[in-house]
Design a protein around this motif. Sequence first.
Motif, PDB file in Angstrom:
ATOM      1  N   GLU A 284       0.823  -1.208   0.000  1.00  0.00           N
ATOM      2  CA  GLU A 284       0.000   0.000   0.000  1.00  0.00           C
ATOM      3  C   GLU A 284       0.864   1.267   0.000  1.00  0.00           C
ATOM      4  OE1 GLU A 284      -0.435  -2.565   2.052  1.00  0.00           O
ATOM      5  OE2 GLU A 284      -2.432  -3.317   1.575  1.00  0.00           O
TER       6      GLU A 284
ATOM      7  N   ARG B 243      -5.112  -4.985  -4.904  1.00  0.00           N
ATOM      8  CA  ARG B 243      -5.652  -5.873  -3.869  1.00  0.00           C
ATOM      9  C   ARG B 243      -6.549  -6.942  -4.493  1.00  0.00           C
ATOM     10  NH1 ARG B 243      -7.410  -3.208   1.433  1.00  0.00           N
ATOM     11  NH2 ARG B 243      -5.165  -3.259   1.595  1.00  0.00           N
ATOM     12  N   ARG B 244      -7.370  -6.558  -5.476  1.00  0.00           N
ATOM     13  CA  ARG B 244      -8.236  -7.526  -6.147  1.00  0.00           C
ATOM     14  C   ARG B 244      -7.408  -8.588  -6.873  1.00  0.00           C
ATOM     15  NH1 ARG B 244     -11.623  -4.717 -10.100  1.00  0.00           N
ATOM     16  NH2 ARG B 244     -12.261  -3.586  -8.240  1.00  0.00           N
TER      17      ARG B 244
ATOM     18  N   ALA C 139      -4.271  -9.421  -6.188  1.00  0.00           N
ATOM     19  CA  ALA C 139      -3.543 -10.202  -5.179  1.00  0.00           C
ATOM     20  C   ALA C 139      -4.455 -11.243  -4.542  1.00  0.00           C
ATOM     21  CB  ALA C 139      -2.958  -9.277  -4.119  1.00  0.00           C
ATOM     22  N   ASN C 140      -5.687 -10.881  -4.232  1.00  0.00           N
ATOM     23  CA  ASN C 140      -6.627 -11.848  -3.653  1.00  0.00           C
ATOM     24  C   ASN C 140      -6.932 -12.973  -4.623  1.00  0.00           C
ATOM     25  OD1 ASN C 140      -6.887 -10.712  -1.125  1.00  0.00           O
ATOM     26  ND2 ASN C 140      -8.619  -9.423  -1.710  1.00  0.00           N
ATOM     27  N   ARG C 141      -7.080 -12.663  -5.892  1.00  0.00           N
ATOM     28  CA  ARG C 141      -7.353 -13.693  -6.897  1.00  0.00           C
ATOM     29  C   ARG C 141      -6.182 -14.670  -6.982  1.00  0.00           C
ATOM     30  NH1 ARG C 141      -7.522 -11.421 -12.382  1.00  0.00           N
ATOM     31  NH2 ARG C 141      -8.645  -9.810 -11.265  1.00  0.00           N
ATOM     32  N   HIS C 142      -4.966 -14.171  -6.964  1.00  0.00           N
ATOM     33  CA  HIS C 142      -3.782 -15.031  -7.030  1.00  0.00           C
ATOM     34  C   HIS C 142      -3.600 -15.833  -5.744  1.00  0.00           C
ATOM     35  CE1 HIS C 142      -2.044 -14.027 -10.891  1.00  0.00           C
ATOM     36  NE2 HIS C 142      -2.441 -12.796 -10.684  1.00  0.00           N
ATOM     37  N   ARG C 143      -3.950 -15.242  -4.617  1.00  0.00           N
ATOM     38  CA  ARG C 143      -3.808 -15.926  -3.333  1.00  0.00           C
ATOM     39  C   ARG C 143      -4.760 -17.115  -3.231  1.00  0.00           C
ATOM     40  NH1 ARG C 143      -6.444 -15.302   1.420  1.00  0.00           N
ATOM     41  NH2 ARG C 143      -7.548 -13.508   0.608  1.00  0.00           N
ATOM     42  N   LEU C 144      -5.944 -16.990  -3.817  1.00  0.00           N
ATOM     43  CA  LEU C 144      -6.943 -18.045  -3.731  1.00  0.00           C
ATOM     44  C   LEU C 144      -6.710 -19.167  -4.733  1.00  0.00           C
ATOM     45  CD1 LEU C 144     -10.134 -15.854  -3.221  1.00  0.00           C
ATOM     46  CD2 LEU C 144      -8.844 -17.126  -1.488  1.00  0.00           C
ATOM     47  N   GLN C 145      -5.916 -18.926  -5.770  1.00  0.00           N
ATOM     48  CA  GLN C 145      -5.653 -19.962  -6.766  1.00  0.00           C
ATOM     49  C   GLN C 145      -4.609 -20.934  -6.244  1.00  0.00           C
ATOM     50  OE1 GLN C 145      -4.365 -17.861 -10.234  1.00  0.00           O
ATOM     51  NE2 GLN C 145      -6.422 -17.550 -10.992  1.00  0.00           N
TER      52      GLN C 145
END
Length: 142
Positions: free
Chosen positions: A27, A67-68, A70-76
């Motif tokens: 951030e 952030r969107r 990063a969250n998508r990559h974290r959940l994959q």
Amino acid sequence: MDIDAWVWWLIGAVALGIPLVVTAMPEFGMFAVGAVAAAVVAALGGGVVLQVLVFVILSVALIAVVRRIANRHRLQRPELATGVDALKGKQAVVLERVDSGGGRIKLAGEIWSARSLDGTQSYEVGQEVDVVEIDGATAVVI
């Protein structure tokens, strides 16, 4: 000596870059990019209100987008299995009789200790087996 506004924005960007490096919080990097954009607006002669608007809008937009993503990559889940996860499902050749008490197999070019998943099942030398899991340094086979 009067310092131009764009210089202050660049000083602010550098100041925001320091906690980015120290804390590894992305951030701060987004705010630093917003400060650089505001410095460009100031250098081009934009007013203080426009500079602040560019800083806020760009910083918030970058945080929202990054952030969107990063969250998508974290959940994959990773598509490429590595380490012991890559060995699950592989075939191996029995080198020493394998039963519930143990044995040896050749798996991926290496010799592994092994045990059968089913305690009543045993596998003889030369037989092919499938690895169902790795338990420590022991392959569990069927």
